[in-house]
Design a protein around this motif. Structure first.
Motif, short mmCIF file in Angstrom:
data_model
loop_
_atom_site.label_atom_id
_atom_site.label_comp_id
_atom_site.label_asym_id
_atom_site.label_seq_id
_atom_site.Cartn_x
_atom_site.Cartn_y
_atom_site.Cartn_z
N PRO A 311 64.46 76.55 15.43
CA PRO A 311 65.37 77.57 15.97
C PRO A 311 66.73 77.56 15.28
O PRO A 311 67.37 78.60 15.16
CB PRO A 311 65.49 77.19 17.45
CG PRO A 311 65.05 75.78 17.54
CD PRO A 311 64.04 75.58 16.45
N GLY A 312 67.16 76.38 14.80
CA GLY A 312 68.48 76.29 14.18
C GLY A 312 68.57 76.98 12.83
O GLY A 312 69.66 77.26 12.32
N ALA A 313 67.41 77.28 12.23
CA ALA A 313 67.42 77.89 10.89
C ALA A 313 67.53 79.40 10.95
O ALA A 313 67.77 80.04 9.93
CB ALA A 313 66.14 77.49 10.14
N LEU A 314 67.38 79.99 12.14
CA LEU A 314 67.31 81.45 12.21
C LEU A 314 68.56 82.17 11.70
O LEU A 314 68.44 83.14 10.93
CB LEU A 314 66.95 81.89 13.64
CG LEU A 314 66.74 83.40 13.86
CD1 LEU A 314 65.74 83.98 12.87
CD2 LEU A 314 66.27 83.67 15.28
N PRO A 315 69.78 81.73 12.07
CA PRO A 315 70.96 82.47 11.56
C PRO A 315 70.98 82.54 10.03
O PRO A 315 71.25 83.60 9.46
CB PRO A 315 72.14 81.69 12.12
CG PRO A 315 71.61 81.00 13.33
CD PRO A 315 70.17 80.67 13.03
N ALA A 316 70.70 81.43 9.38
CA ALA A 316 70.74 81.41 7.92
C ALA A 316 69.63 82.27 7.31
O ALA A 316 69.84 82.99 6.33
CB ALA A 316 70.64 79.96 7.41
N ARG A 318 68.21 84.87 8.68
CA ARG A 318 68.54 86.28 8.89
C ARG A 318 69.56 86.75 7.85
O ARG A 318 69.44 87.83 7.29
CB ARG A 318 69.08 86.51 10.30
CG ARG A 318 69.42 87.99 10.53
CD ARG A 318 69.84 88.30 11.95
NE ARG A 318 70.45 87.16 12.57
CZ ARG A 318 70.16 86.76 13.79
NH1 ARG A 318 69.29 87.40 14.51
NH2 ARG A 318 70.76 85.71 14.28
N ARG B 49 70.51 76.10 20.20
CA ARG B 49 69.13 76.16 19.70
C ARG B 49 68.22 76.94 20.64
O ARG B 49 67.16 77.41 20.25
CB ARG B 49 68.58 74.75 19.49
CG ARG B 49 69.24 73.98 18.37
CD ARG B 49 69.25 74.78 17.09
NE ARG B 49 70.23 74.28 16.13
CZ ARG B 49 71.30 74.97 15.74
NH1 ARG B 49 71.56 76.16 16.24
NH2 ARG B 49 72.13 74.48 14.85
N CYS B 51 68.87 79.75 21.90
CA CYS B 51 69.07 81.19 21.75
C CYS B 51 67.86 81.83 21.07
O CYS B 51 67.55 81.54 19.93
CB CYS B 51 70.32 81.47 20.91
SG CYS B 51 70.53 83.24 20.59
N GLY B 54 68.72 83.66 17.87
CA GLY B 54 69.35 82.90 16.78
C GLY B 54 70.76 83.38 16.50
O GLY B 54 71.18 83.49 15.36
N ALA B 55 71.52 83.68 17.56
CA ALA B 55 72.83 84.30 17.38
C ALA B 55 73.97 83.30 17.44
O ALA B 55 75.13 83.69 17.33
CB ALA B 55 73.02 85.38 18.45
N ILE B 56 73.65 82.01 17.62
CA ILE B 56 74.73 81.02 17.74
C ILE B 56 74.74 80.10 16.52
O ILE B 56 73.78 79.37 16.26
CB ILE B 56 74.58 80.18 19.02
CG1 ILE B 56 74.52 81.11 20.24
CG2 ILE B 56 75.73 79.18 19.14
CD1 ILE B 56 74.25 80.40 21.54
N LEU B 57 75.81 80.19 15.74
CA LEU B 57 75.98 79.31 14.59
C LEU B 57 76.74 78.08 15.05
O LEU B 57 77.61 78.16 15.90
CB LEU B 57 76.79 79.98 13.49
CG LEU B 57 76.51 81.44 13.16
CD1 LEU B 57 77.44 81.91 12.05
CD2 LEU B 57 75.06 81.59 12.74
N GLU B 66 78.31 75.02 8.04
CA GLU B 66 77.35 75.36 9.08
C GLU B 66 76.25 74.30 9.12
O GLU B 66 75.80 73.84 8.08
CB GLU B 66 76.75 76.74 8.76
CG GLU B 66 75.84 77.25 9.86
CD GLU B 66 75.27 78.62 9.52
OE1 GLU B 66 75.89 79.36 8.74
OE2 GLU B 66 74.17 78.91 10.03
N VAL B 67 75.85 73.91 10.32
CA VAL B 67 74.77 72.93 10.43
C VAL B 67 73.57 73.56 11.12
O VAL B 67 73.71 74.51 11.88
CB VAL B 67 75.22 71.70 11.25
CG1 VAL B 67 76.34 70.97 10.54
CG2 VAL B 67 75.64 72.08 12.65
N GLU B 68 72.38 73.01 10.84
CA GLU B 68 71.17 73.56 11.47
C GLU B 68 70.93 72.87 12.79
O GLU B 68 71.21 71.71 12.94
CB GLU B 68 69.96 73.35 10.55
CG GLU B 68 69.67 74.60 9.78
CD GLU B 68 68.31 74.56 9.10
OE1 GLU B 68 67.43 73.80 9.54
OE2 GLU B 68 68.13 75.31 8.14
#
Lengths: 334, 68
Positions: A311-316, A318, B49, B51, B54-57, B66-68
């Motif tokens: 899930p953490g990879a989605l912003p990048a 996109r 995570r 979300c 995937g709207a939260i960096l 930026e971190v994953e």
């Protein structure tokens, strides 16, 4: 289920009239007729009447057969799952898959049936259909794909379903998840399509001042070359906002990439963009470890990605797709 | 506390999962999530995570990366 408190509607000068059916649209007089016979005049009208689940005739009756659309449906399904019996799910779309995943996790025995041989290609794209099928199988879901329900056994309650590939499958409960149809039959005679209202990207219909959004609306699908309902919560939320801007005469926001997500078997599954027609799929990560990204390309351009357990990879991801110009699928050659 | 959350408003669809998991950090304001406070990484990371859009960096306060 109330999404907002009653005070919110008062604060925003919105008259909320629930339990009130619309009966007829009179576009020339710019009037909406309610089931009570009352006529409401409009300058702008939004059609957001949603969809109703379809049900094959064979599965239209029985004390232990249901669809999943309302809160009551959900409570009924929960009660059935709590008995940890044998559940047959007819239809392996998003509803069928999510219920199958949840049901095996709480100890039900689950058979998932679909007419299509490859129903799992849609959610994460065609490259991951077989992987997703294996995920269900390994979790204990009995998959019966490319088969049709041919008969139902039992009176009052369904005791078993027979498929066209052989022996009957015994069951305690049946869930039908074979899709929805737009709840737009009341528009017959209005000039709009009673099988789902064709709209442009901002929700405009063919009638002046009339807009539609959500499951009732069929926006253009450039890849399919026709108008189709998107059938997903995310799309409905975006369409509602886009239609509201158009109704107020505000400029349209730039189109966003579609994101679809599903939680199944303890995994967050996400797809961004539209992988249909992709000619190349590249895996980054480990399919067996359930930790990977698949990037789909069409004619050398990244158009979509599927993320599993990331899930953490989605912003990048996109941002990468946006930068590559994947926001709008290219129009089909006329 | 080293993770700074940022909301991508064009991606946020106001699901509200962040505000449920970390109510002192995230809140829904009309139809978008907003950052309203600080929280420990152990709270901020899972909320971000969760979300679905995937709207939260998450940005590392020390490095600005930026971190994953």
């Amino acid at each position: 289920v109330r999404l907002r408190p009653a005070a919110w509607y008062v604060e925003h000068d919105i008259e909320l009239r629930l339990g009130t059916a619309a009966r007829r649209l009179d576009p020339r007089g710019r009037r909406l007729e309610l089931a009570s016979g009352e006529l409401l005049r409009y300058d702008r009208l939004l059609i957001a009447t949603g969809a109703v689940p379809g049900r094959p005739a064979l599965l239209s009756a029985g004390a232990n057969v249901q669809v999943l659309r309302t809160l009551d449906d959900a409570l009924r399904l929960r009660a059935a799952l709590a008995r940890r019996g044998r559940l047959i799910i007819v239809g392996a779309g998003l509803v069928g898959q999510e219920v199958a995943a949840t049901a095996v996790a709480v100890g039900a025995r689950v058979t998932l049936v679909d007419l299509a041989a490859a129903p799992f290609d849609t959610l994460l794209g065609p490259a991951l259909g077989p992987w997703l099928g294996d995920l269900h199988r390994e979790a204990g879901v009995d998959l019966r794909l490319g088969v049709r329900v041919t008969s139902v056994h039992g009176t009052g309650r369904i005791r078993a379903l027979r498929l066209d590939d052989g022996a009957p499958i015994a069951c305690d409960h049946v869930l039908v998840g074979t899709g929805v149809r737009p709840a737009t039959a009341w528009l017959a005679g209005s000039g709009l399509e009673p099988e789902g209202v064709a709209v442009d990207a901002e929700g405009r219909t063919a009638l002046p001042g009339v807009f539609a959004a959500g499951d009732a609306a069929c926006p253009p699908d450039p890849l399919a070359g026709r108008h189709v309902s998107a059938g997903h919560w995310e799309a409905a939320a975006r369409q509602g906002a886009a239609a509201a801007r158009a109704m107020l005469g505000l400029p349209a926001r730039p189109p966003a990439l579609t994101v679809v997500w599903s939680d199944q078997h303890g995994l967050r599954l996400q797809r961004v963009g539209d992988p249909r027609g992709a000619d190349r799929a590249t895996v980054d990560g480990d399919l067996r470890a359930h930790d990977f990204t698949v990037t789909y390309e069409r004619a050398g351009r990244p158009v979509a990605a599927a993320l599993v357990g990331r899930p953490g990879a989605l912003p990048a991801v996109r941002r990468r797709l946006h930068a590559a110009g994947a926001t709008q699928p290219e129009r089909k050659a006329a | 506390m080293t993770l700074i959350p940022q909301i991508d408003e064009s991606a946020c669809l106001a699901h509200g999962d962040c505000a449920v998991l970390a109510p002192q950090v995230f809140a829904l304001e009309q139809d978008v999530a907003v950052v309203i406070g600080d929280g420990p990484d152990a709270l901020v990371r899972p909320a971000a995570r969760a979300c679905p859009a995937g709207a939260i960096l998450l940005v590392d306060r020390d490095t600005g990366e930026e971190v994953e």
